[in-house]
Structures are given as C-alpha cells and as structure tokens.
Write an enzyme that holds these catalytic residues in place. Structure first.
Site, PDB file in Angstrom:
ATOM      1  N   SER A 159       0.083  -1.813   5.118  1.00 42.99           N
ATOM      2  CA  SER A 159       1.420  -2.146   4.643  1.00 42.99           C
ATOM      3  C   SER A 159       2.157  -0.931   4.105  1.00 42.99           C
ATOM      4  O   SER A 159       3.376  -0.909   4.069  1.00 42.99           O
ATOM      5  CB  SER A 159       1.368  -3.263   3.594  1.00 42.99           C
ATOM      6  OG  SER A 159       0.822  -2.822   2.390  1.00 42.99           O
ATOM      7  N   LYS A 179       7.275   3.015  -2.111  1.00 44.21           N
ATOM      8  CA  LYS A 179       7.174   1.898  -1.173  1.00 44.21           C
ATOM      9  C   LYS A 179       8.121   0.769  -1.588  1.00 44.21           C
ATOM     10  O   LYS A 179       8.254   0.468  -2.783  1.00 44.21           O
ATOM     11  CB  LYS A 179       5.734   1.410  -1.140  1.00 44.21           C
ATOM     12  CG  LYS A 179       5.447   0.299  -0.132  1.00 44.21           C
ATOM     13  CD  LYS A 179       3.960  -0.048  -0.171  1.00 44.21           C
ATOM     14  CE  LYS A 179       3.614  -1.203   0.734  1.00 44.21           C
ATOM     15  NZ  LYS A 179       2.162  -1.531   0.670  1.00 44.21           N
ATOM     16  N   THR A 232      -3.903  -3.821  -1.318  1.00 45.97           N
ATOM     17  CA  THR A 232      -4.709  -4.979  -1.662  1.00 45.97           C
ATOM     18  C   THR A 232      -6.075  -4.861  -0.989  1.00 45.97           C
ATOM     19  O   THR A 232      -7.101  -5.085  -1.603  1.00 45.97           O
ATOM     20  CB  THR A 232      -4.012  -6.278  -1.244  1.00 45.97           C
ATOM     21  OG1 THR A 232      -2.698  -6.313  -1.825  1.00 45.97           O
ATOM     22  CG2 THR A 232      -4.801  -7.505  -1.690  1.00 45.97           C
ATOM     23  N   GLY A 281      -6.923  -1.956   2.007  1.00 45.93           N
ATOM     24  CA  GLY A 281      -6.710  -1.015   3.101  1.00 45.93           C
ATOM     25  C   GLY A 281      -5.333  -0.418   3.210  1.00 45.93           C
ATOM     26  O   GLY A 281      -5.126   0.494   4.022  1.00 45.93           O
ATOM     27  N   SER A 282      -4.370  -0.867   2.438  1.00 44.81           N
ATOM     28  CA  SER A 282      -2.986  -0.490   2.702  1.00 44.81           C
ATOM     29  C   SER A 282      -2.549   0.837   2.114  1.00 44.81           C
ATOM     30  O   SER A 282      -1.417   1.257   2.318  1.00 44.81           O
ATOM     31  CB  SER A 282      -2.038  -1.603   2.239  1.00 44.81           C
ATOM     32  OG  SER A 282      -2.108  -2.690   3.126  1.00 44.81           O
TER      33      SER A 282
END
Length: 529
Positions: free
Chosen positions: A189, A108, A210, A212-213
């Site tokens: 994200s 990422k 942080t 759910g991402s």
C-alpha cells in the site's frame, strides 16, 4: 479517471509547475542525494530549503505525470514553499533543529497533515477529508524541521478492500509504476512512497504497514524501509486497518537516512496509549560498520528462484565477511497463522475504521464502513473497475472486539508469530537478529488478474508479532531490486539498523532506477529461428 478527480490532478500539476523555478532547479542536484548531503549543502550555504523544494517539485512535474509517468505523488502541499522559507529564516538566525531541518519529505496519503491537503487513502469517499490536523508522527517530523512536500499515492484503503487487488492502484491517483520497470508493481500500500523516493522526488518518505506495506515497496523499489515495533510510533490520525498491527515507518535510499527519520518519528502520544513507553533516541548516532563483527545471525532460507537464491547467498557471504556468525534455522509450521491474522484484521478494520470516520469533517459523508461499501457500489465505475470489495464486506459482517473468536485468533496469531516463531528461532540459534529475503522481484501489474505473486515474504511474522523488520537492498534480479530483511525482537530497532548499516556499507548493493519500459529479461525471448 473519474471526472471529479480531474481538478485535484490539475491543481497538483499547476502547483508543481508554479513552484518549480527552472533557473533555481538547474543549480540544485537532488537526484540520489542523501539527507546528510542536502543538509551539508544547506549548512555551507550552497543551497536553501526553498531551492530544494523547487528542485524536487520540478522533478515531480517532469516525471510523475509526464515522462515515465510514475503516478507516485497524489497531492502537492501548497504551503511547502512557505514552510521552507520559515526554516531558511531559522537557519539564518542561527537555529538548526537537527539533521532534518529544511529537508523535503513526502507523506503517504492515509496520514493526516495540517496542510491544505485532503487525506484520502486513495478513495473518492475521502476526497473532501481535509482535517486541518497533523497526525502526531507528522507533527514530530515537522518539529524536527522536515518540510512536508506533499502526499504519496497508495493502494486504495491501504490494500485491504479486496484479496484480488492490484497493488499501487487507487481511484484518485491511478496506478503507481515501478521506476525500475514501468510495467511492474511498485508493491504494497506504500507503493507511492516507494516509487517516489526511488525516483528522488524527496529525500525520504513515510509509509505505513499492517503486513508488508513498508517492507515490500521498499524492497521492490530498491530502498531501505523499516517497519518499526508496535508502540514506537503513534498511529493516531492515520486511516486505520488494525490497531494490533498498523504502524508508520520510514523509507529512504540508505540505512542512515532511515535512522534519521525514525529518530524524529518516535515519541510517546497520550492519544495512543500503546506508545506510552516510547523513548526518543538518536538511532543514527550508534551506526557502525563493525556492528556485524561477532554477531550471531539466524538465517531463514525460504523457497525461491535460482536468481534470488544467488543474490541471497551473495548477501550471506557479505555478512560472513563482516564477521557475522550465521546459523541456519527452520521456521515452525505455524498452522493457521494466516487465517487467524485475517480474522484479526477484518474485525479490527470494522471497529477502527468506524472510529476514525466518526472524527472526519462534515464534508465526508461516509461515516461508517457500511456507508463506504455503499459509496463504492454507487460509484462502481470509478471505484471498482478492476476488483471488488469482498474484504470490506467480510469485515462489515464481523461481530466486534468482544467476539471470543476474534480474541482467540489474536492470541493464537501473536503466540505463533512471536514466542513460538521469531523468538523461538532466535533462541535456537542463540542469535540477536534473523535474516531472510524480504520479497522476490516485482511482478507485472495486472488489472485483469490482480496481484500474482507466490514468492517469499518476510513480512507476516514481524507484522503480527509487532517486531521490527528492516529491508536493505541486496542487488538486482534481471534488472529488478530485491531486499534483505533484518528482523529482531520487540524494540530491536537499534539492532536491525546497526546490522543493516554494516551490511549496506560493505555490500553497496543498491542500484539507481533507469525507468525501463519493462524488466531486463535477457536474451532468448525471440528464439533462434
């Protein structure tokens, strides 16, 4: 697209096309292949790491900026072929580092790598952030033999700039599209990591969470994703939001692949004291199809659509069939948890991002959150065409880590999510693991209104508590993937991976994407007249 980004995108396309030798790519099948499968092919001499890199890059070139146009990859590593050649030479000399040796993965684009790629978090403010350093988590993966293929697109600044954002969009990368329905969100994200792995652009990827991402994009893109316990994986040299909740996590197409990735990612880092107790272990070695036999499982049943409820009930039937003992539990009210969490995130964002920006190269001219806010205002057309930066502005107004209101909020949130939340539910059920739907099906990407989702989410409590959350595919709802979350107490990774693996092997619920233009709504839209 902003003019200054065009050279980077052109370079991405040129690199991909230049590396992707069509003759080599035709002989290597990478679509839907697991880490074990590509490793076995290299072991037997049927392919090489260089062949795999070329094949993945050919697929990216054909599908990421052309064809379905997923926009999931934001940069290609110009050193990927060289890394693969080195690892092929090691193999030929008799050295194999482990199951990731020569396996191409994606990272990422808020995680630093020492390769010749910027770490941008999707923002033009960081387009020159070429640090020349590996985040420790990348260094560990590289040490295990992984090839860093490139960087994935993401929700800009990991989706913390605005409460009205459109998930998956960044000023540099554009909007990530969902491989199952191109007009739907790829979520969270880590949207680029989710879409890229679903589309077989790499064997696996690293996301960050942080709240759910990792879990949301994994669930919504038909993947397995693990948000690890805080303290297992170093956060150093990752563009931060919150030191209380940030963590990198693996995303792949199977539980075993996620376990292999996690095994390489876990390590103590003296530069991140929270990892002092991290212990290296082989999480894949303990996976067993009998892990659910006799296991007590707490079941949370949130409000959900009938289609999602049917999928969830089918998943619970699989768990029962595998020998699990299911006990329904009711979550406590946890009044004020969301507000307390938001106070923590805003306060830590200002402190942690300022500390990170101070370490970036001189070419990065935004050295504080205030300067990033000013940059966005000065570049409004490119940076804020769809939504603003009110969360950044609220974070800039916070009073620091010594603020009593921040300390109270953190203590309350941690207590409600942990001791009074997940821990209490597990104790009530005398259970080891908790299950619930990860999320509902993907919602449409909407540049006018931003994210529009009011369905269930498993992410908040384990994110705030710092506990593991593993999502595993449980099938499709109208052609869109949905996931089942396995949650345990802190450092319960082996527990959730074991339970998730036993479920996965019995359910076989994952379906490969078909790159449809829109979701399969079924008959009825045209009426009967």
């Amino acid at each position: 697209m902003h003019r200054s980004v065009l050279p980077r995108m052109a370079a991405l396309a040129a690199l991909a096309l230049g590396f992707a030798d069509p003759a080599a790519a035709r002989t290597v099948q990478v679509e839907e292949r697991s880490i074990d499968e590509v490793q076995a092919a290299m072991t037997t001499g049927g392919t090489t790491s260089v062949d795999l890199v070329r094949a993945y890059l050919a697929r990216i070139a054909a599908m990421d900026r052309k064809g379905p146009t997923l926009r999931s990859v934001i940069a290609i590593n110009p050193d990927a072929i060289a890394q693969a050649r080195m690892l092929d030479a090691e193999r030929k000399a008799g050295r194999v580092r482990g199951p990731l040796h020569g396996v191409p993965i994606l990272i990422k684009d808020n995680v630093e790598t020492a390769d010749r790629m910027a770490t941008t978090a999707g923002s033009l403010a960081l387009k020159n952030n070429v640090t020349g350093r590996d985040a420790p988590v990348v260094a560990e993966l590289r040490r295990a033999g992984a090839v860093i293929l490139g960087k994935t697109n993401l929700s800009e600044w990991a989706n913390i700039r605005s409460t009205r954002s459109m998930s998956g969009w960044s000023a540099i990368g554009g909007l990530v599209r969902n491989p199952y329905a191109l007009d739907r969100t790829a979520c969270g994200s880590s949207s680029g990591s989710g879409a890229a792995v679903a589309a077989s652009f790499a064997a696996a990827a690293v996301g960050t969470e942080t709240d759910g991402s990792v879990v949301c994009p994994a669930s919504i893109n038909g993947l397995v994703g693990l948000k690890p316990s805080i303290g297992l994986v170093s956060r150093r040299h990752i563009v931060p939001i919150s030191h209380s909740q940030d963590t990198a996590g693996p995303m792949a197409r199977s539980v075993r692949d996620v376990a292999v990735m996690l095994s390489a990612m876990v390590a103590p880092d003296p530069g991140d004291p929270v990892t002092a107790g991290a212990v290296r272990r082989d999480y894949a070695a303990g996976l067993s199809t009998s892990a659910l036999s006799g296991l007590r499982v707490a079941v949370v049943r949130p409000a959900m659509t009938p289609d999602l409820a049917a999928r969830f009930e089918a998943a619970l039937a699989v768990l029962r069939g595998a020998g699990a003992v299911l006990v329904d539990v009711t979550p406590p009210e946890a009044k004020g948890l969301g507000e307390a969490e938001f106070t923590v995130l805003k306060t830590e964002l200002k402190a942690d991002l300022n500390a990170y920006l101070a370490t970036t190269p001189a070419a990065v001219t935004t050295r504080t959150l205030d300067q990033v806010i000013a940059f966005n205002r000065d570049h409004r057309a490119a940076e804020m065409p769809f939504f603003d930066q009110e969360t950044f502005e609220a974070a800039a107004a916070t009073k620091g880590l010594d603020d009593p209101a921040y300390k109270r909020a953190r203590a309350m949130a941690l207590r409600q999510a942990g001791a009074e939340g997940i821990d209490a539910m597990l104790k009530t059920a005398n259970a080891t693991v908790l299950v619930e739907p990860s999320y509902g099906a993907a919602w449409p990407s909407d540049p006018v209104h931003g994210d529009q989702y009011g369905g269930p989410s498993s992410s908040e409590w384990p994110a705030v508590a710092g506990y593991p959350n593993l999502t595993v595919p449980m099938g499709l709802v109208r052609g869109l993937p949905v996931g089942l979350s396995f949650i345990a107490g802190r450092l319960g990774e082996a527990t959730v991976l074991g339970a998730g693996y036993a479920y996965e092997q019995r359910a076989r619920a994952r379906v490969a994407p078909r790159y449809r233009a829109t979701a399969d709504a079924g008959p009825g839209l045209d009426g009967t007249f």
